[in-house]
Design a protein around this motif. Structure first.
Motif, PDB file in Angstrom:
ATOM      1  N   ARG A 101       0.797  -1.197   0.173  1.00  0.00           N
ATOM      2  CA  ARG A 101       0.015   0.064   0.007  1.00  0.00           C
ATOM      3  C   ARG A 101       0.637   1.023   0.085  1.00  0.00           C
ATOM      4  NH1 ARG A 101      -4.980   1.324   3.219  1.00  0.00           N
ATOM      5  NH2 ARG A 101      -4.651   3.673   3.523  1.00  0.00           N
ATOM      6  N   LYS A 102       1.843   1.210   1.024  1.00  0.00           N
ATOM      7  CA  LYS A 102       2.706   2.409   0.810  1.00  0.00           C
ATOM      8  C   LYS A 102       3.696   2.722  -0.365  1.00  0.00           C
ATOM      9  CE  LYS A 102       1.162   4.449   4.106  1.00  0.00           C
ATOM     10  NZ  LYS A 102       0.468   5.615   3.776  1.00  0.00           N
ATOM     11  N   LEU A 103       4.052   1.600  -1.003  1.00  0.00           N
ATOM     12  CA  LEU A 103       4.901   1.667  -2.143  1.00  0.00           C
ATOM     13  C   LEU A 103       3.831   2.290  -3.397  1.00  0.00           C
ATOM     14  CD1 LEU A 103       7.292  -1.394  -1.996  1.00  0.00           C
ATOM     15  CD2 LEU A 103       7.820   0.968  -1.591  1.00  0.00           C
ATOM     16  N   THR A 130      -5.576  -1.333   0.100  1.00  0.00           N
ATOM     17  CA  THR A 130      -6.002  -1.366   1.587  1.00  0.00           C
ATOM     18  C   THR A 130      -5.188  -1.987   2.736  1.00  0.00           C
ATOM     19  OG1 THR A 130      -7.339  -3.185   1.332  1.00  0.00           O
ATOM     20  CG2 THR A 130      -8.263  -1.476   0.764  1.00  0.00           C
ATOM     21  N   ARG A 131      -5.340  -1.589   3.951  1.00  0.00           N
ATOM     22  CA  ARG A 131      -4.510  -2.202   5.001  1.00  0.00           C
ATOM     23  C   ARG A 131      -5.177  -3.625   5.402  1.00  0.00           C
ATOM     24  NH1 ARG A 131      -4.848   2.860   7.590  1.00  0.00           N
ATOM     25  NH2 ARG A 131      -2.989   3.909   7.665  1.00  0.00           N
ATOM     26  N   GLU A 132      -6.452  -3.654   5.734  1.00  0.00           N
ATOM     27  CA  GLU A 132      -6.966  -4.916   6.007  1.00  0.00           C
ATOM     28  C   GLU A 132      -7.937  -5.724   5.014  1.00  0.00           C
ATOM     29  OE1 GLU A 132      -5.809  -2.588   9.424  1.00  0.00           O
ATOM     30  OE2 GLU A 132      -7.779  -2.205   8.651  1.00  0.00           O
ATOM     31  N   ALA A 152       7.416   8.379   5.447  1.00  0.00           N
ATOM     32  CA  ALA A 152       7.277   8.312   7.089  1.00  0.00           C
ATOM     33  C   ALA A 152       6.511   7.103   7.649  1.00  0.00           C
ATOM     34  CB  ALA A 152       6.276   9.661   7.307  1.00  0.00           C
ATOM     35  N   ASP A 153       5.681   6.382   6.872  1.00  0.00           N
ATOM     36  CA  ASP A 153       4.881   5.352   7.345  1.00  0.00           C
ATOM     37  C   ASP A 153       5.894   4.143   7.407  1.00  0.00           C
ATOM     38  OD1 ASP A 153       1.661   3.969   6.807  1.00  0.00           O
ATOM     39  OD2 ASP A 153       3.524   2.633   7.014  1.00  0.00           O
ATOM     40  N   ILE A 154       6.723   4.118   6.295  1.00  0.00           N
ATOM     41  CA  ILE A 154       7.592   2.893   6.133  1.00  0.00           C
ATOM     42  C   ILE A 154       8.672   2.930   7.273  1.00  0.00           C
ATOM     43  CG2 ILE A 154       9.270   1.404   4.637  1.00  0.00           C
ATOM     44  CD1 ILE A 154       7.670   2.710   2.224  1.00  0.00           C
ATOM     45  N   ILE A 155       9.317   3.901   7.283  1.00  0.00           N
ATOM     46  CA  ILE A 155      10.332   3.992   8.417  1.00  0.00           C
ATOM     47  C   ILE A 155       9.838   3.995   9.706  1.00  0.00           C
ATOM     48  CG2 ILE A 155      12.110   5.651   9.273  1.00  0.00           C
ATOM     49  CD1 ILE A 155      12.682   4.378   6.543  1.00  0.00           C
ATOM     50  N   GLY A 156       8.605   4.685   9.866  1.00  0.00           N
ATOM     51  CA  GLY A 156       8.184   4.832  11.108  1.00  0.00           C
ATOM     52  C   GLY A 156       7.902   3.519  11.778  1.00  0.00           C
ATOM     53  N   ARG A 157       7.120   2.542  10.876  1.00  0.00           N
ATOM     54  CA  ARG A 157       6.656   1.351  11.149  1.00  0.00           C
ATOM     55  C   ARG A 157       7.841   0.378  11.647  1.00  0.00           C
ATOM     56  NH1 ARG A 157       1.193  -0.077  10.039  1.00  0.00           N
ATOM     57  NH2 ARG A 157       0.304   1.174   8.541  1.00  0.00           N
ATOM     58  N   ARG A 158       9.076   0.772  11.030  1.00  0.00           N
ATOM     59  CA  ARG A 158      10.242  -0.128  11.223  1.00  0.00           C
ATOM     60  C   ARG A 158      11.085   0.203  12.367  1.00  0.00           C
ATOM     61  NH1 ARG A 158       7.891  -1.405   7.145  1.00  0.00           N
ATOM     62  NH2 ARG A 158       7.793  -3.153   5.896  1.00  0.00           N
ATOM     63  N   HIS A 218       1.400   9.487  20.483  1.00  0.00           N
ATOM     64  CA  HIS A 218       2.319   8.436  20.568  1.00  0.00           C
ATOM     65  C   HIS A 218       1.981   7.335  19.361  1.00  0.00           C
ATOM     66  CE1 HIS A 218       3.751   9.624  24.447  1.00  0.00           C
ATOM     67  NE2 HIS A 218       2.320   9.926  24.995  1.00  0.00           N
ATOM     68  N   ARG A 219       1.184   7.913  18.418  1.00  0.00           N
ATOM     69  CA  ARG A 219       1.065   7.152  17.133  1.00  0.00           C
ATOM     70  C   ARG A 219       2.007   7.219  16.283  1.00  0.00           C
ATOM     71  NH1 ARG A 219      -2.599   7.662  14.275  1.00  0.00           N
ATOM     72  NH2 ARG A 219      -2.739   5.679  13.259  1.00  0.00           N
ATOM     73  N   LYS A 220       2.778   8.473  16.449  1.00  0.00           N
ATOM     74  CA  LYS A 220       3.892   8.682  15.507  1.00  0.00           C
ATOM     75  C   LYS A 220       5.268   8.838  16.378  1.00  0.00           C
ATOM     76  CE  LYS A 220       0.792   9.833  12.058  1.00  0.00           C
ATOM     77  NZ  LYS A 220       0.392  10.804  11.512  1.00  0.00           N
ATOM     78  N   SER A 221       6.308   8.745  15.524  1.00  0.00           N
ATOM     79  CA  SER A 221       7.365   8.651  15.824  1.00  0.00           C
ATOM     80  C   SER A 221       8.486   9.542  15.392  1.00  0.00           C
ATOM     81  CB  SER A 221       8.287   7.357  15.829  1.00  0.00           C
ATOM     82  OG  SER A 221       8.415   7.024  14.198  1.00  0.00           O
ATOM     83  N   GLY A 256       7.102  12.302   0.950  1.00  0.00           N
ATOM     84  CA  GLY A 256       7.194  12.185   2.435  1.00  0.00           C
ATOM     85  C   GLY A 256       6.449  11.496   3.403  1.00  0.00           C
ATOM     86  N   ASP A 257       4.956  11.491   2.963  1.00  0.00           N
ATOM     87  CA  ASP A 257       3.823  10.940   3.969  1.00  0.00           C
ATOM     88  C   ASP A 257       4.256   9.324   3.842  1.00  0.00           C
ATOM     89  OD1 ASP A 257       0.400  10.472   4.137  1.00  0.00           O
ATOM     90  OD2 ASP A 257       2.012  10.550   5.685  1.00  0.00           O
ATOM     91  N   GLY A 258       4.454   9.014   2.423  1.00  0.00           N
ATOM     92  CA  GLY A 258       4.706   7.431   2.316  1.00  0.00           C
ATOM     93  C   GLY A 258       6.010   6.901   3.010  1.00  0.00           C
ATOM     94  N   GLY A 277       9.866   8.323  12.268  1.00  0.00           N
ATOM     95  CA  GLY A 277       8.987   8.659  10.845  1.00  0.00           C
ATOM     96  C   GLY A 277       8.644  10.059  10.456  1.00  0.00           C
ATOM     97  N   SER A 278       8.827  10.967  11.579  1.00  0.00           N
ATOM     98  CA  SER A 278       8.785  12.167  11.084  1.00  0.00           C
ATOM     99  C   SER A 278      10.241  12.943  10.484  1.00  0.00           C
ATOM    100  CB  SER A 278       8.342  13.236  12.499  1.00  0.00           C
ATOM    101  OG  SER A 278       7.117  12.894  12.793  1.00  0.00           O
ATOM    102  N   ILE A 279      11.317  12.525  11.174  1.00  0.00           N
ATOM    103  CA  ILE A 279      12.435  12.990  10.759  1.00  0.00           C
ATOM    104  C   ILE A 279      12.745  12.486   9.158  1.00  0.00           C
ATOM    105  CG2 ILE A 279      14.926  12.664  10.773  1.00  0.00           C
ATOM    106  CD1 ILE A 279      14.412  12.760  13.757  1.00  0.00           C
ATOM    107  N   THR A 332      -4.414  14.252  14.659  1.00  0.00           N
ATOM    108  CA  THR A 332      -5.738  14.791  13.948  1.00  0.00           C
ATOM    109  C   THR A 332      -6.091  13.827  12.938  1.00  0.00           C
ATOM    110  OG1 THR A 332      -4.200  15.857  12.049  1.00  0.00           O
ATOM    111  CG2 THR A 332      -4.722  17.124  14.011  1.00  0.00           C
ATOM    112  N   LYS A 333      -5.715  12.587  13.066  1.00  0.00           N
ATOM    113  CA  LYS A 333      -6.141  11.669  11.763  1.00  0.00           C
ATOM    114  C   LYS A 333      -7.532  11.280  11.683  1.00  0.00           C
ATOM    115  CE  LYS A 333      -4.864   7.141   9.578  1.00  0.00           C
ATOM    116  NZ  LYS A 333      -4.667   7.980   8.387  1.00  0.00           N
ATOM    117  N   GLU A 334      -8.277  11.429  13.074  1.00  0.00           N
ATOM    118  CA  GLU A 334      -9.591  11.091  13.152  1.00  0.00           C
ATOM    119  C   GLU A 334     -10.367  12.238  12.484  1.00  0.00           C
ATOM    120  OE1 GLU A 334      -7.902   8.135  14.569  1.00  0.00           O
ATOM    121  OE2 GLU A 334     -10.037   8.252  13.904  1.00  0.00           O
TER     122      GLU A 334
END
Ligand SMILES: C/C(=C\COP(=O)(O)O)CCC[C@H](C)CCC[C@H](C)CCCC(C)C
Ligand SMILES: Nc1ccn([C@@H]2O[C@H](COP(=O)(O)OP(=O)(O)O)[C@@H](O)[C@H]2O)c(=O)n1
Length: 309
Positions: free
Chosen positions: A108-110, A165-167, A212-218, A228-231, A208-210, A234-236, A285-287
């Motif tokens: 999904r991220k790629l 999709t994720r799920e 962030a997810d890949i690096i942040g999850r790992r 606390h859902r972000k790191s 950028g956003d894509g 991921g942001s750097i 602010t994701k919600e």
């Protein structure tokens, strides 16, 4: 004439047009002489063989229809080619996911990173006509319809659902992916390839956003104090990669002559935009607002404020 040769001839025509347009506003910029740069007392001799009252009506009609028809064929061909590329991209990542060669979240991220950046990279193969941006926007529009039809389960494209999709819930298509293609349509029509604002906004949303997810999850063990859902990782990574991808895409379009930038100031301007987009993405602010809206919109506002266009 192939698409590539059309793009090259496009580019040469465009460069001549943009250089002559440029030196009208920046007489210091070296460029071919043109009536605008000289006092009205200076006249350019009529080109040898030119008709005393300009080209005939018939030859003008032939010229307009000829160039208009060529532009239509080029844009229709470019649209078909990019559409085929979009389907191929989704099919490729669906196949990789089906064969368990990559995880669904990574797929999904790629797709998130590559779709928008490759779409933007294809913009120069479209013609210089006014309609070119609308032809290009047909590609995300078709994918928008695809997402809505599958998201509402009016049809079932397993490949699309699995790679995007994720799920594996089709309704997910109606959120992040749908906002994503709507932003692609907006940037193609409003900014197109003449403005750094659209280029930077898509680079931050896709690259950028894509990333962030890949690096942040790992590597995101150190969470942000206010979310606390972000790191930090991921942001750097979003800031650094978003900045680099933005500069790369700006260089790509400016080297093709679509706009000229003063790189001594552009670097820090893009760094500022990347920082603002990264901070916005990190907020809890994701919600309320999806990243695929908040990141490009914050980038657009900052870029418009800085570049004015
Ligand atoms: C997975 C996507 C967004 C989800 O983002 P997030 O919620 O994880 O933050 C991207 C969806 C892409 C869409 C299905 C296909 C878009 C194709 C694009 C308009 C054209 C690409 C052409 C190019 C030549 C490959
Ligand atoms: N700045 C960030 C962004 C994402 N991430 C990681 O990536 C995951 C997905 O991020 P996200 O909710 O923004 O995903 P999308 O909405 O972009 O699909 C998060 O749950 C974090 O594990 C991170 O650590 N730091």
């Amino acid at each position: 004439m192939s698409l590539v040769s059309l793009a090259i001839s496009n580019h040469r025509h465009h460069r001549r047009a943009s250089i002559s347009a440029l030196h009208r506003h920046h007489p210091a910029v070296p460029g071919p002489p043109s009536p605008d740069r000289f006092p009205s007392s200076v006249h350019f001799p009529a080109a040898a063989g030119a008709q005393p009252h300009g080209p005939s009506r018939r030859s003008l009609r032939r010229c307009i229809l000829g160039s208009g028809g060529r532009a239509f064929v080029q844009d229709a061909g470019a649209t078909a080619a990019v559409l085929a590329g979009a389907y191929s991209l989704v099919f490729t990542f669906d196949t990789l996911t089906q064969r368990n060669l990559i995880q669904q979240s990574l797929s999904r991220k790629l797709v998130h990173i590559l779709s928008g950046l490759l779409f933007m990279a294809c913009w120069p193969i479209f013609s210089n006509s006014i309609e070119a941006r609308y032809f290009a926007s047909l590609v995300p529009l078709v994918n928008c319809l695809r997402l809505v039809i599958n998201g509402l389960s009016l049809a079932t494209d397993e490949g699309l659902v699995k790679s995007v999709t994720r799920e594996g819930n089709p309704q997910e298509l109606l959120r992040g992916p749908l906002y994503y293609v709507l932003i692609l349509i907006l940037c193609a029509i409003v900014y197109w390839r003449e403005s750094p604002t659209g280029v930077i906004s898509l680079a931050m949303m896709c690259g950028g956003d894509g990333i962030a997810d890949i690096i942040g999850r790992r590597f995101g063990s150190q969470k942000l104090p206010y979310n606390h859902r972000k790191s930090w990782a991921g942001s750097i990574s979003m800031f650094v990669c978003g900045f680099m991808i933005s500069i790369g895409m700006l260089h790509y379009f400016s080297s093709l002559g679509y706009f000229r930038l003063d790189w001594t100031t552009t670097l820090w301007q893009v760094a500022l935009i990347s920082l603002v987009a990264t901070v916005v993405e990190s907020l809890p602010t994701k919600e309320v607002l999806d990243d695929n809206i908040s990141v490009p919109l914050s980038s657009m506002l900052m870029a418009f404020w800085i570049f004015g266009w």
